[in-house]
Enzyme design. Structure first.
Site, PDB file in Angstrom:
ATOM      1  CB  SER A 136      30.891  30.646  40.637  1.00 29.23           C
ATOM      2  OG  SER A 136      29.946  31.341  40.323  1.00 29.23           O
ATOM      3  CE1 TYR A 162      33.832  33.694  36.736  1.00 26.22           C
ATOM      4  CE2 TYR A 162      31.412  33.009  36.928  1.00 26.22           C
ATOM      5  CZ  TYR A 162      32.577  33.380  37.519  1.00 26.22           C
ATOM      6  OH  TYR A 162      32.793  33.656  38.687  1.00 26.22           O
TER       7      TYR A 162
END
Ligand code: NDP
Ligand code: 8X3
Length: 249
Positions: free
Chosen positions: A136, A149
């Protein structure tokens, strides 16, 4: 002879779109996820000789091993592993975040990913295959509320580069794909089921789609075998960077 890809998290979003993309191109697809009812239509559409559904919770190592052991012989020789299953949970600042959410993200995005990779490395080396890890932009660019995250995705990107180094000379390719904002079930999951919050985030933003990312996965996978994309970072045009924040007295 057609190649075989194992795609984790094929019940939704990037993984579902990638499973369709590879199956439509004639690959054999092992599609994994917990929601069996989301995998069956893929099998129905492309046929059991093209798509095999492996239903298991990726955080459960025994279930993972059982699913790998139960692969039909025709799906045993895996050429490509797409480590896509993953999630964010929560957007709270670290000091207010749920420890359970953090552990779920680490168990799924990190521990399960390395466990499956470890299981499949011998087969991938034997076939001079490839690994595509879905990381990501959160791996590279921290943002408030991204805490654990972003940490898991930084792991995924760095682990991918480390795999590249260790697999030197084996012919196995490794890529980390680092997408920014894409509309999938990601925000619904992150907000523990708040559809309105998800709709609000994507509204008017013209985010990337699951198909956009599936095309990139397929492109990377089908490059000539002497080429390796190490990292591939993507954003919608509508998304870019903001500056540092300063807390004033
Ligand atoms: P979705 O929520 O739409 O899909 C997530 C997939 O992961 C589902 O198929 C889900 O399957 C699977 N999954 C989650 N937990 C488990 C588990 N414990 N066991 C098995 N499978 C699991 O999200 P995306 O398609 O957006 O996300 C795919 C990947 O892309 C994730 O790694 C995410 O972090 C990453 N990503 C997403 C971005 C975005 O903006 N959407 C941007 C950058 C990266 P099931 O629930 O059926 O088990
Ligand atoms: C998903 C992208 O910006 O929501 O990995 O963290 S972001």
């Amino acid at each position: 002879m057609s190649k075989t890809v194992l795609i984790t998290g094929a019940t939704s979003g990037f993984g579902a779109a990638a499973a369709r993309r590879f199956a439509a191109a004639g690959w054999k697809v092992i599609a994994t996820g917990r929601r069996a009812e989301r995998l069956q239509p893929l099998v129905d559409e492309f046929g059991a000789e093209r798509v095999h559904a492996a239903v298991f919770d990726i955080r459960d190592p025994a279930a993972m091993e059982a699913a790998l052991a139960a692969l039909p012989a025709a799906f045993g020789g895996i050429d490509l592993l797409v480590n896509n299953a993953g999630l964010a949970q929560g957007t709270a600042a670290a000091q207010h975040a749920s420890l359970e959410d953090w552990r779920t993200m680490i168990d799924t995005n990190v521990t399960a990913l390395v466990t499956l990779t470890h299981h499949l490395l011998p087969r991938l080396i034997e076939r001079r295959g490839a690994i595509i890890n879905i990381s990501s932009t959160a791996a590279i660019y921290p943002y408030p509320g991204g805490n654990a995250y972003g940490g898991t995705k930084a792991f995924v990107s760095q682990f991918s580069l480390g795999l590249r180094a260790d697999l030197h000379g084996t012919g196995v390719r490794v890529t980390a794909i680092e997408p920014g904002m894409a509309e999938t079930e990601f925000t619904l999951v992150r907000t523990h089921g708040n559809q309105a919050a998800s709709d609000q985030l994507y509204k008017g933003a013209n985010p990337m789609t699951a198909q956009d990312i599936a095309e990139q996965i397929f492109w990377v996978a089908t490059l000539p075998p002497h080429l390796n994309v190490n990292r591939l970072e993507l954003m919608p045009v509508s998304q870019s960077f903001a500056g540092f924040q300063v807390a004033r007295e």
